[in-house]
Every structure is written in structure tokens, then in C-alpha cells.
Design a protein around this motif. Structure first.
Motif, PDB file in Angstrom:
ATOM      1  N   ILE A  53       1.202  -3.386   8.726  1.00 14.02           N
ATOM      2  CA  ILE A  53       0.519  -4.375   9.569  1.00 14.02           C
ATOM      3  C   ILE A  53      -0.873  -4.599   8.980  1.00 14.02           C
ATOM      4  O   ILE A  53      -1.635  -3.646   8.795  1.00 14.02           O
ATOM      5  CB  ILE A  53       0.389  -3.868  11.022  1.00 14.02           C
ATOM      6  CG1 ILE A  53       1.776  -3.567  11.600  1.00 14.02           C
ATOM      7  CG2 ILE A  53      -0.338  -4.891  11.882  1.00 14.02           C
ATOM      8  CD1 ILE A  53       1.719  -2.798  12.914  1.00 14.02           C
ATOM      9  N   TYR A  54      -1.181  -5.855   8.706  1.00 10.78           N
ATOM     10  CA  TYR A  54      -2.452  -6.189   8.054  1.00 10.78           C
ATOM     11  C   TYR A  54      -3.393  -6.918   9.014  1.00 10.78           C
ATOM     12  O   TYR A  54      -2.960  -7.740   9.824  1.00 10.78           O
ATOM     13  CB  TYR A  54      -2.201  -7.089   6.844  1.00 10.78           C
ATOM     14  CG  TYR A  54      -1.781  -6.328   5.610  1.00 10.78           C
ATOM     15  CD1 TYR A  54      -2.721  -5.938   4.666  1.00 10.78           C
ATOM     16  CD2 TYR A  54      -0.440  -5.993   5.394  1.00 10.78           C
ATOM     17  CE1 TYR A  54      -2.342  -5.230   3.533  1.00 10.78           C
ATOM     18  CE2 TYR A  54      -0.051  -5.285   4.265  1.00 10.78           C
ATOM     19  CZ  TYR A  54      -1.017  -4.914   3.333  1.00 10.78           C
ATOM     20  OH  TYR A  54      -0.636  -4.210   2.220  1.00 10.78           O
ATOM     21  N   LYS A  55      -4.687  -6.633   8.871  1.00 10.01           N
ATOM     22  CA  LYS A  55      -5.730  -7.399   9.559  1.00 10.01           C
ATOM     23  C   LYS A  55      -6.829  -7.727   8.550  1.00 10.01           C
ATOM     24  O   LYS A  55      -7.435  -6.822   7.961  1.00 10.01           O
ATOM     25  CB  LYS A  55      -6.324  -6.599  10.724  1.00 10.01           C
ATOM     26  CG  LYS A  55      -5.454  -6.572  11.970  1.00 10.01           C
ATOM     27  CD  LYS A  55      -6.039  -5.673  13.043  1.00 10.01           C
ATOM     28  CE  LYS A  55      -7.365  -6.165  13.555  1.00 10.01           C
ATOM     29  NZ  LYS A  55      -7.863  -5.352  14.689  1.00 10.01           N
ATOM     30  N   LYS A  66      -7.796  -4.166   6.737  1.00  7.78           N
ATOM     31  CA  LYS A  66      -7.315  -2.858   7.151  1.00  7.78           C
ATOM     32  C   LYS A  66      -5.788  -2.896   7.192  1.00  7.78           C
ATOM     33  O   LYS A  66      -5.190  -3.970   7.383  1.00  7.78           O
ATOM     34  CB  LYS A  66      -7.856  -2.488   8.537  1.00  7.78           C
ATOM     35  CG  LYS A  66      -9.366  -2.341   8.602  1.00  7.78           C
ATOM     36  CD  LYS A  66      -9.806  -1.991  10.026  1.00  7.78           C
ATOM     37  CE  LYS A  66     -11.324  -1.853  10.128  1.00  7.78           C
ATOM     38  NZ  LYS A  66     -11.746  -1.513  11.512  1.00  7.78           N
ATOM     39  N   ALA A  88      -2.180  -0.812   8.695  1.00  5.04           N
ATOM     40  CA  ALA A  88      -1.562   0.195   9.569  1.00  5.04           C
ATOM     41  C   ALA A  88      -0.063   0.205   9.310  1.00  5.04           C
ATOM     42  O   ALA A  88       0.503  -0.765   8.779  1.00  5.04           O
ATOM     43  CB  ALA A  88      -1.842  -0.119  11.039  1.00  5.04           C
ATOM     44  N   ASP A  89       0.592   1.316   9.694  1.00  8.69           N
ATOM     45  CA  ASP A  89       2.047   1.340   9.604  1.00  8.69           C
ATOM     46  C   ASP A  89       2.645   0.782  10.893  1.00  8.69           C
ATOM     47  O   ASP A  89       1.921   0.386  11.820  1.00  8.69           O
ATOM     48  CB  ASP A  89       2.568   2.746   9.300  1.00  8.69           C
ATOM     49  CG  ASP A  89       2.243   3.762  10.395  1.00  8.69           C
ATOM     50  OD1 ASP A  89       1.991   3.356  11.552  1.00  8.69           O
ATOM     51  OD2 ASP A  89       2.249   4.966  10.095  1.00  8.69           O
ATOM     52  N   LYS A  90       3.960   0.755  10.982  1.00 11.89           N
ATOM     53  CA  LYS A  90       4.612   0.117  12.127  1.00 11.89           C
ATOM     54  C   LYS A  90       4.397   0.863  13.435  1.00 11.89           C
ATOM     55  O   LYS A  90       4.609   0.314  14.516  1.00 11.89           O
ATOM     56  CB  LYS A  90       6.105  -0.043  11.850  1.00 11.89           C
ATOM     57  CG  LYS A  90       6.426  -1.291  11.042  1.00 11.89           C
ATOM     58  CD  LYS A  90       7.878  -1.667  11.207  1.00 11.89           C
ATOM     59  CE  LYS A  90       8.105  -3.096  10.740  1.00 11.89           C
ATOM     60  NZ  LYS A  90       9.507  -3.502  10.923  1.00 11.89           N
ATOM     61  N   LYS A  91       3.981   2.122  13.340  1.00 10.47           N
ATOM     62  CA  LYS A  91       3.681   2.882  14.545  1.00 10.47           C
ATOM     63  C   LYS A  91       2.225   2.720  14.978  1.00 10.47           C
ATOM     64  O   LYS A  91       1.797   3.312  15.970  1.00 10.47           O
ATOM     65  CB  LYS A  91       3.988   4.362  14.309  1.00 10.47           C
ATOM     66  CG  LYS A  91       5.469   4.655  14.091  1.00 10.47           C
ATOM     67  CD  LYS A  91       5.714   6.147  13.887  1.00 10.47           C
ATOM     68  CE  LYS A  91       7.194   6.430  13.679  1.00 10.47           C
ATOM     69  NZ  LYS A  91       7.435   7.883  13.451  1.00 10.47           N
ATOM     70  N   GLY A  92       1.480   1.925  14.213  1.00 11.43           N
ATOM     71  CA  GLY A  92       0.084   1.684  14.555  1.00 11.43           C
ATOM     72  C   GLY A  92      -0.883   2.659  13.931  1.00 11.43           C
ATOM     73  O   GLY A  92      -2.095   2.578  14.192  1.00 11.43           O
ATOM     74  N   ASN A  93      -0.401   3.560  13.099  1.00 13.02           N
ATOM     75  CA  ASN A  93      -1.278   4.526  12.449  1.00 13.02           C
ATOM     76  C   ASN A  93      -2.021   3.866  11.285  1.00 13.02           C
ATOM     77  O   ASN A  93      -1.404   3.187  10.458  1.00 13.02           O
ATOM     78  CB  ASN A  93      -0.470   5.711  11.906  1.00 13.02           C
ATOM     79  CG  ASN A  93       0.289   6.428  13.008  1.00 13.02           C
ATOM     80  OD1 ASN A  93      -0.284   6.777  14.040  1.00 13.02           O
ATOM     81  ND2 ASN A  93       1.588   6.625  12.805  1.00 13.02           N
ATOM     82  N   ASP A  94      -3.331   4.057  11.222  1.00 14.31           N
ATOM     83  CA  ASP A  94      -4.125   3.475  10.143  1.00 14.31           C
ATOM     84  C   ASP A  94      -3.760   4.143   8.813  1.00 14.31           C
ATOM     85  O   ASP A  94      -3.796   5.368   8.691  1.00 14.31           O
ATOM     86  CB  ASP A  94      -5.618   3.656  10.428  1.00 14.31           C
ATOM     87  CG  ASP A  94      -6.485   2.856   9.469  1.00 14.31           C
ATOM     88  OD1 ASP A  94      -6.508   3.201   8.280  1.00 14.31           O
ATOM     89  OD2 ASP A  94      -7.146   1.893   9.911  1.00 14.31           O
ATOM     90  N   GLN A 139       2.558 -14.788  10.909  1.00  8.81           N
ATOM     91  CA  GLN A 139       1.251 -14.192  10.627  1.00  8.81           C
ATOM     92  C   GLN A 139       0.835 -14.540   9.198  1.00  8.81           C
ATOM     93  O   GLN A 139       1.500 -14.174   8.231  1.00  8.81           O
ATOM     94  CB  GLN A 139       1.306 -12.680  10.811  1.00  8.81           C
ATOM     95  CG  GLN A 139      -0.071 -12.046  10.913  1.00  8.81           C
ATOM     96  CD  GLN A 139      -0.009 -10.560  11.221  1.00  8.81           C
ATOM     97  OE1 GLN A 139       0.128  -9.750  10.317  1.00  8.81           O
ATOM     98  NE2 GLN A 139      -0.079 -10.209  12.493  1.00  8.81           N
TER      99      GLN A 139
END
Length: 458
Positions: free
Chosen positions: A194-196, A207, A209-215, A332
């Protein structure tokens, strides 16, 4: 929108056009194109005919019946368009050679979108994009403008701020390259991350993150020092300082090397300036090779050599954005668009480059939050420089241009900077009518171009 999409590409004679055609062909099932109009100017007529003929071969080799139209009449092309893409270069590659060689001749950076050269590209480009917007208001008022013309962020800002046109998105292939190369470096699929993104065009951070929301940003930083950094072909690969990246907890874009490693990047640029030639001179050779390939009547696909041009994944940015708007996909994508609070360190009404969900109503930005102290400072200075550059491009005011030069971090302020600016005005006078009064004054004062190669280019 009528059944069957009409797309107009301003700057259709560009060597990038086959990349664009490939992207449209790949997405035809969700973006049923009826016709494509490639538009260029008289000076680009030969390239337009070569590229346009090849583009038609690409479509003829596909299962789809799409007609390519080529014209030098922009207004003829724009009528009833659904999407307008822009990829033009005012003054062609010779103008870029001047943007690079004149600053280098004084020991300062010459680069297409950064420093003095990038600002003069904006001076030449912004009046033209605003003319295009005025034509669109009359001839295709419901169309979306998808801009890839550099400096993309400033051009998009000018469209919103001075053109009063909100149906616009600016694009760049740099974020796409990051999302393509970084997963490989981590040994995962793109869909697993997941990119921001947040910042400005060619001046953003992101930044991960993985699919579980972990940075996993720090894992990417580690991988950057071991594997392919995913840089565009036009950026020299000087490593960032690991400690700096770890402190900010973000990943800078490749163009940040010009700011974080200015000394080394300038040294490399001067070495090329005094040796093989600047990036623009190298690109001219690559383009000559490409157009020889494009002339081949048997070539009906994008050649591998196009990757050397620096526009890798261009079609993934431009074509996916158009498909997302047309089919309301809510995809996205990283775009230059109005901030609307996504980056609280900048005004809500200015244009930023951020991750957004793109659909029929445009971009819905993903909030990024405040940046760390150093990056916030950089960002605010750079936005101020952009706004001054755009204002100067619109008004033709010399003092505003000088202010923009003075605040640009890649230009050492003082007499030399002013001399570089004055020479660039003389070198580009044919494409800067808004500065006619300034240029006449400088010519009366005896200002001439120092660099012999830049001087000889018309």
C-alpha cells in the motif's frame, strides 16, 4: 460522453506516442476508443507523420478498428473531444539543450525540470497550455485534460489557478516506477503493498505498508541500498544517505538527488557537459535512432529502445488515468491535483502530487498528514518557487522571475544567477512573447549567449 471515445494528443509527434498507443490498445475493453487525433506544429510535421503512421500500424495490428488522425490544426482536433492529453515541448529538444548548457557554462545545474532550465521550460510552456485550455472551454467543455508536459506540476497548477479549469490531472512516470521496482526489491507482488505519496511533481516522498497495514518503509530503504533503485534513465544514480532517509522515515523520489546530493549531481552534470554532452544532447541521438525505427513499415509495436528515452511506464500513468475516469474505476493513482487538505503543510487551493482515487468525478485525495520538519521546509520553499515561476510566466514580469530564481535552492543567488537568467531570456526569445519588453532591454544592454552550442541552436 458519446459511445466511443475521442482522444486528442497535443504533441502527437513525440517519440513517446507509441508508448501511449500501447497503453490504449491494452485497455481497449474498458476504454473503447473511436478515434485518436495527434496534433503538432509545423516544425514537428515530419515527426508527426512518422509517428502517426506507425500508430495506425499498431492499431491495425490489434483487433480494434481505431482511426488515427494527424493535424497541425489544434482547434479542428479538439472539437467534441472526451480526453485531451498534452506531451508537447515548446522549442523542441533544441530548447532543452539551451536550458542545460547555459547554466552549466556558468557552473550551475542545467536540467529539464529542476533549477534554471526547469523554470524556463515553465516560462515557455505555461502560456501555451493556457491557450489550449481556452480552446477547450469553447470546443470540448466537458473534456478532461491529462497533462504529461513538464514541468508537470507547475503546468497543472497554471491550468487550475490561471486557466480556471478543474477537469485536469497532471501525471508523471516516476511514482509508477517506484511502485513497479520496489515490490521486486522486497520479493513481493505490487498488489501486496500500500503506497502513500505526497509532495510536488519531481519533489515528492512516499511511505509503504503491507496489506496488514504494517509500515515497511524501512525495509524498502534497506533494499534501496542493495538492489535496483528504480530510477528514470535521465537521473544519475548517486546513493542517498541512509541516515537521512531513516530519520525522515520516508522515501524521496529520484529527483531529490539534485537537492540532497547537489554537489555530486552537479559534478556529474558538468562532466557530461564537458564530455559526452548534456542529457538533451544524448536524448537527441536516441530520438534520431527511434524515428529511424519508426519509419520501418513493418514495425507495428513499441520498440525496446524507447525505454532509453526515460519515459518508462508513461502509458501506465496516462492511459490508466483516462480509463479510470471513463469507467469510474476509482483506481488508486498518483496525480498532480488540487490539494484540498491532503498535505496540510500547503494551502488547500494549490496543486500537489498525491495518491488519489480516480474516477468519473476526478481525484479523491488520500490524506498524507504533516511532513517532518526538514521536508516541510523544503516543500514550502519549492511551492513558493513554483508559484512565483508560474506568475512570471503569465505576467511576463522580470522582477517576479528574478524572485523565483533567487528562491530556487539549485541556483546560487547573485550576479551569476542573474546573468544566467538574462542569457536564457535571449536564447529563448522566440518562445517568450510575454517577456518581449524585457528581452528588448537586455538586447539593448548587449546581453548575448555565452555557450557557443546553445547560441547556434534556433
Amino acid at each position: 460522453m458519446t459511445k466511443g471515445v475521442k482522444i486528442v494528443t497535443i504533441g502527437g509527434g513525440s517519440s513517446y506516442t507509441p508508448e501511449l498507443m500501447e497503453g490504449f490498445i491494452k485497455r481497449y475493453d474498458e476504454l473503447p476508443i473511436r478515434e485518436i487525433w495527434l496534433v503538432d506544429i509545423e516544425a514537428g510535421k515530419e515527426k508527426l507523420e512518422i509517428v502517426g503512421t506507425m500508430a495506425q500500424r499498431m492499431w491495425d495490428a490489434s483487433p480494434y478498428d481505431v482511426k488515427i488522425h494527424m493535424t497541425l490544426d489544434r482547434r479542428e482536433a479538439l472539437k467534441d473531444a472526451d480526453f485531451v492529453t498534452t506531451q508537447f515541448r515548446v522549442g523542441l529538444l533544441n530548447a532543452r539543450v539551451k536550458d542545460e548548457r547555459i547554466p552549466f557554462s556558468y557552473g550551475m545545474l542545467g536540467q529539464e525540470t529542476n533549477g534554471a532550465g526547469g523554470m524556463f521550460k515553465a516560462f515557455r510552456t505555461i502560456p501555451v497550455i493556457l491557450e489550449i485550455v481556452e480552446d477547450m472551454k469553447e470546443l470540448c467543455p466537458n473534456a478532461w485534460l491529462v497533462n504529461f508536459t513538464n514541468p508537470s506540476g507547475m503546468v497543472t497548477e497554471a491550468v487550475v489557478r490561471y486557466g480556471k479549469w478543474d477537469r485536469v490531472m497532471g501525471l508523471c512516470n516516476v511514482p509508477v516506477m517506484a511502485t513497479m521496482t520496489e515490490p521486486k526489491a522486497l520479493g513481493v507482488e505490487k498488489e501486496d503493498l500500500i503506497y502513500k505519496f505526497a509532495g510536488l511533481n519531481h519533489f515528492h516522498w512516499h511511505k509503504v505498508a503491507d496489506k496488514k497495514g504494517n509500515d515497511v518503509t524501512y525495509k524498502v530503504i534497506d533494499a534501496m541500498f542493495d538492489k535496483d533503485a528504480g530510477l528514470p534513465k535521465n537521473i544519475h544514480d548517486i546513493p542517498f544517505y541512509r541516515e537521512q532517509l531513516e530519520q525522515m522515515g520516508m522515501i524521496p523520489c529520484g529527483y531529490h538527488r539534485y537537492y540532497y546530493r547537489e554537489e555530486e549531481m552537479l559534478e556529474h552534470g558538468l562532466e557530461e557537459f564537458n564530455g559526452v554532452g548534456t542529457r538533451a544532447q544524448q536524448v537527441k541521438e536516441t530520438e534520431a535512432e527511434l524515428f529511424e525505427l519508426y519509419k520501418d513499415p513493418n514495425l507495428d509495436h513499441k520498440p525496446e529502445q524507447l525505454q532509453k528515452r526515460g519515459g518508462a511506464y508513461y502509458s501506465d500513468a496516462a492511459c490508466e488515468t483516462i480509463a479510470a475516469i471513463y469507467a469510474n474505476k476509482d483506481t488508486q493513482i498518483v496525480v498532480s491535483t488540487k490539494n484540498n487538505g491532503a498535505v496540510p503543510d500547503l494551502p488547500a487551493d494549490c496543486v500537489v502530487e498525491v495518491t488519489a482515487y480516480v474516477g468519473a468525478q476526478g481525484a479523491r485525495n488520500v490524506a498524507f498528514g504533516e511532513l517532518p520538519t526538514a521536508e516541510k521546509g523544503w516543500l514550502q520553499v519549492m511551492k513558493a518557487m513554483e508559484l512565483l515561476t508560474i506568475e512570471a510566466a503569465v505576467t511576463g514580469d522580470y522582477g517576479t522571475a528574478l524572485q523565483a530564481f533567487t528562491i530556487n535552492p539549485l541556483i546560487r543567488s547573485g550576479n551569476t544567477a542573474k546573468r544566467i537568467m538574462d542569457e536564457l531570456f535571449i536564447a529563448h526569445k522566440k518562445h517568450l512573447p510575454q517577456f518581449a519588453e524585457t528581452i528588448a532591454r537586455l538586447e539593448a544592454e548587449g546581453v548575448t549567449v555565452k555557450d557557443e552550442i546553445a547560441k547556434d541552436l534556433d
